[in-house]
Design an enzyme around this catalytic site. Sequence first.
Site, PDB file in Angstrom:
ATOM      1  N   CYS A   1       0.826  -1.203   0.000  1.00 42.95           N
ATOM      2  CA  CYS A   1       0.000   0.000   0.000  1.00 42.95           C
ATOM      3  C   CYS A   1       0.871   1.269   0.000  1.00 42.95           C
ATOM      4  O   CYS A   1       1.430   1.608  -1.040  1.00 42.95           O
ATOM      5  CB  CYS A   1      -0.974  -0.079   1.176  1.00 42.95           C
ATOM      6  SG  CYS A   1      -2.406   0.968   0.950  1.00 42.95           S
TER       7      CYS A   1
ATOM      8  N   HIS B   1      -3.529  -5.191   1.917  1.00 46.03           N
ATOM      9  CA  HIS B   1      -2.773  -5.481   3.141  1.00 46.03           C
ATOM     10  C   HIS B   1      -2.816  -6.955   3.550  1.00 46.03           C
ATOM     11  O   HIS B   1      -3.687  -7.332   4.340  1.00 46.03           O
ATOM     12  CB  HIS B   1      -3.375  -4.674   4.300  1.00 46.03           C
ATOM     13  CG  HIS B   1      -3.129  -3.211   4.212  1.00 46.03           C
ATOM     14  ND1 HIS B   1      -2.114  -2.580   4.892  1.00 46.03           N
ATOM     15  CD2 HIS B   1      -3.775  -2.242   3.506  1.00 46.03           C
ATOM     16  CE1 HIS B   1      -2.135  -1.291   4.625  1.00 46.03           C
ATOM     17  NE2 HIS B   1      -3.139  -1.051   3.786  1.00 46.03           N
TER      18      HIS B   1
ATOM     19  N   GLU C   1      -0.984  -8.482   5.648  1.00 46.90           N
ATOM     20  CA  GLU C   1      -0.675  -8.659   7.085  1.00 46.90           C
ATOM     21  C   GLU C   1      -1.925  -8.531   7.953  1.00 46.90           C
ATOM     22  O   GLU C   1      -1.896  -8.856   9.128  1.00 46.90           O
ATOM     23  CB  GLU C   1       0.403  -7.654   7.525  1.00 46.90           C
ATOM     24  CG  GLU C   1      -0.064  -6.222   7.727  1.00 46.90           C
ATOM     25  CD  GLU C   1      -0.343  -5.484   6.425  1.00 46.90           C
ATOM     26  OE1 GLU C   1      -0.175  -6.065   5.333  1.00 46.90           O
ATOM     27  OE2 GLU C   1      -0.746  -4.300   6.501  1.00 46.90           O
TER      28      GLU C   1
HETATM   29  N1  GLN Z   1      -3.389   6.331   0.954  1.00 46.67           N
HETATM   30  C1  GLN Z   1      -2.144   6.020   1.591  1.00 46.67           C
HETATM   31  C2  GLN Z   1      -0.970   6.651   0.851  1.00 46.67           C
HETATM   32  O1  GLN Z   1      -1.089   6.996  -0.274  1.00 46.67           O
HETATM   33  C3  GLN Z   1      -1.901   4.538   1.649  1.00 46.67           C
HETATM   34  C4  GLN Z   1      -2.894   3.859   2.561  1.00 46.67           C
HETATM   35  C5  GLN Z   1      -2.408   2.592   3.163  1.00 46.67           C
HETATM   36  O2  GLN Z   1      -1.206   2.301   3.219  1.00 46.67           O
HETATM   37  N2  GLN Z   1      -3.335   1.832   3.701  1.00 46.67           N
HETATM   38  O3  GLN Z   1       0.085   6.776   1.411  1.00 46.67           O
END
Ligand code: GLN
Length: 202
Positions: free
Chosen positions: A84, A181, A183
């Site tokens: 992410c 995610h 994890e």
């Molecule tokens: N929207 C976040 C970003 O761009 C990422 C969100 C997340 O890691 N769950 O950094």
Amino acid sequence: MKIGILAVQGDVTENFLATMASMSELGIDGSVIQVKTVEQISTLDGLIIPGGESTVIGQMSLVNGAIKKIKEKIESGMPVFGICAGMVFLSKNSQDRIVGNVDQPLLDILDVKIERNSFGRQKDSFEAKISMEPIGISSFHGVFIRAPSVSETGSGVEVLAKFNEKIVAVKQGNVIATAFHPELTKDTSLHKSFVKLVDNQS
Ligand code: GLN
């Protein structure tokens, strides 16, 4: 084998536990450590960059010089798994769907263009079944939280998964990145696949 979890911000503990579990399930003897400093990072065989807020992770890593060391290690072959915000941080180019260009430090490694917050804001977070056939994971429970997607890929980038026509997991040599995610689920298959990648490399 020593795998580091970048412990600047985000869900560090969950990744620490998932990586420990993966090593033990695979019967691999190794250690997992939370890392922040250049000295700690320089000892690693693999690194996980957790989800969180990519602008914060980038700024903090810039301030203590970690960004340069991480980049150097990946370029010399160390496997890395970006989740992410970690996927955003690894990228060469990132734009926010809502606010457009944000001046944020990026590792400039993963040859993709990222659309941040691609599925909307926090309230638009969701869970969905994902398939990553190229790495032998046919069904995975994807947890998407303010998730990015990949809007363009360079020639060395393999698409591992799509959701609703958007690219949500990619691999480029020793770099794996997912918009969701792993994890936050009980399924360790993705972390195990990363541990195996590190094992093959070291
Ligand atoms: N929207 C976040 C970003 O761009 C990422 C969100 C997340 O890691 N769950 O950094």
